[in-house]
Design an enzyme around this catalytic site. Sequence first.
Site, PDB file in Angstrom:
ATOM      1  N   HIS A   1       1.217  -1.518  -0.270  1.00 39.47           N
ATOM      2  CA  HIS A   1      -0.564   0.037   0.063  1.00 39.47           C
ATOM      3  C   HIS A   1       0.756   1.058   0.393  1.00 39.47           C
ATOM      4  O   HIS A   1       1.621   1.278   1.204  1.00 39.47           O
ATOM      5  CB  HIS A   1      -0.921  -0.132   1.217  1.00 39.47           C
ATOM      6  N   CYS A   2       0.845   2.418  -0.578  1.00 42.55           N
ATOM      7  CA  CYS A   2       1.969   3.456  -1.152  1.00 42.55           C
ATOM      8  C   CYS A   2       0.833   4.240  -0.903  1.00 42.55           C
ATOM      9  O   CYS A   2      -0.166   5.221  -0.843  1.00 42.55           O
ATOM     10  CB  CYS A   2       1.393   3.510  -2.862  1.00 42.55           C
ATOM     11  N   PRO A   3       1.811   5.178   0.928  1.00 43.97           N
ATOM     12  CA  PRO A   3       1.053   5.968   1.756  1.00 43.97           C
ATOM     13  C   PRO A   3       1.256   7.305   0.220  1.00 43.97           C
ATOM     14  O   PRO A   3       0.511   8.627   0.275  1.00 43.97           O
ATOM     15  CB  PRO A   3       1.970   6.136   2.824  1.00 43.97           C
TER      16      PRO A   3
ATOM     17  N   ASN B   1      -2.083   7.223  -1.620  1.00 43.68           N
ATOM     18  CA  ASN B   1      -3.023   6.970  -1.446  1.00 43.68           C
ATOM     19  C   ASN B   1      -3.670   5.630  -2.171  1.00 43.68           C
ATOM     20  O   ASN B   1      -5.193   5.801  -2.167  1.00 43.68           O
ATOM     21  CB  ASN B   1      -3.586   7.795  -1.071  1.00 43.68           C
ATOM     22  N   ASN B   2      -3.168   4.375  -2.324  1.00 42.99           N
ATOM     23  CA  ASN B   2      -4.622   3.345  -3.152  1.00 42.99           C
ATOM     24  C   ASN B   2      -3.002   1.973  -3.277  1.00 42.99           C
ATOM     25  O   ASN B   2      -2.009   2.264  -2.808  1.00 42.99           O
ATOM     26  CB  ASN B   2      -4.339   3.484  -4.484  1.00 42.99           C
TER      27      ASN B   2
END
Length: 314
Positions: A116-118, A121-122
Site C-alpha cells: 500500500h503506497c502512502p 494513497n492507493n
Amino acid sequence: MVRIKWSLTKTPNILKLNLKQKWWRLQIITKSLFYNEFLNWSYVCDILLEPMFWFVENFTACLGPFIGICSNAGYPPEGGLIPEAVSICKKCIKPKPPRTHHCSVCNRCILKMDHHCPWLNNCVGHYNHRHFFQYMVFTVLGILFIMLFGVEIAYQEFFPAQEPELDGHPVRINNSEIIPMTESLDHLSEEELAEIAKKAADTNIKEWKRRLIVFAALICVATFAALGALTWWHAGLITRGETSIEARINSTETQKYKILGKVYQNPYNFGPRQNWKLFLGIIGRNWWYILFPSTHGPYGDGLTWKTIHDTKIS
C-alpha cells in the site's frame, strides 16, 4: 374466608416484568464473571468467530486447491471445483485467490498485492503494478536528465568567467588584499544612482537564483537517491518473479527448507526474461509498448496463475 381474585389482563405484564428481571440478573452475573477492564471487544468477537472461520476454510479446501500450501510443498496443485478460491479472507469473509492479500488501509482484498503506497494513497497490485514501476523509472530518468544538464548552469552561476566588480573604491591596506570602500553617493546624478540601484537589484536576483539552484540540487539528489533505490529494489523483485509481500514469504520458506536440507523454489519464477515479459504484459507484444504510453493490461486475470509446474507460458 379468603377470596382469590383472578385477573387475566395483568398476566402478560407480570410475565414480561418477570422475564426482564431474570434477563437483568443474567446480565449482571455474566458481566461479573467475565468483566475485564483491559478486554478488547474486537478480540472477543474474533474469538467467537473462530469456529465459523475454521468451518469456512475447511469447506473452501474441499472446493478449491490451496495454492500456497501446494506451492510451498514444491508440487503442482490438484484441481478443484473453484480453482480461484484458495482460501477465505477472515476480514472480507470472501474467497481469496492465490497471491491475493487483504489491505487493512483500503479494507479490501487486492489481487497480487505488492504494498500500500502512502504517497499515492492507493494499493499497488495486479492492475497498476506496471504503471507504478514505470512511473518510478520515468521519474528517476527525468531527475537524472535535470541533474546532468543542470550542472553547466550551476557551474556558470557559481564560477563565472569574469571577476565580479567590486562595490565601491578599491584600496589596499598594509599590502593586504583589495577591499572595497563605499564612497559617498551625494555627488552622483540620478542616472548614476539608478544604475547603482539596478546593479543592486541584479545582485539580489543573482543571490536568490543561486539559492534556488542549491535548493533544486538538494531536492533532485535526495529524490534520485531515495526513488532510485526503491526502483532498483522493485526491479530485483520483478526479476525474481515475486512481490514485496511474497519476498518476505519466500525468504521465510527458504530458511525453513534450508533447515530441512532442501531447496525452496519460487513457483512463479520463470526466469528473468520471462518474468519481465509477464510483469510488463508484453507476452505476444513488442518491447516498444513499454517505452510509450500504452493502455494494454497485465498478463492474466489475477484470479488464477500459472506456475513453474504447469505448461510453459507462450
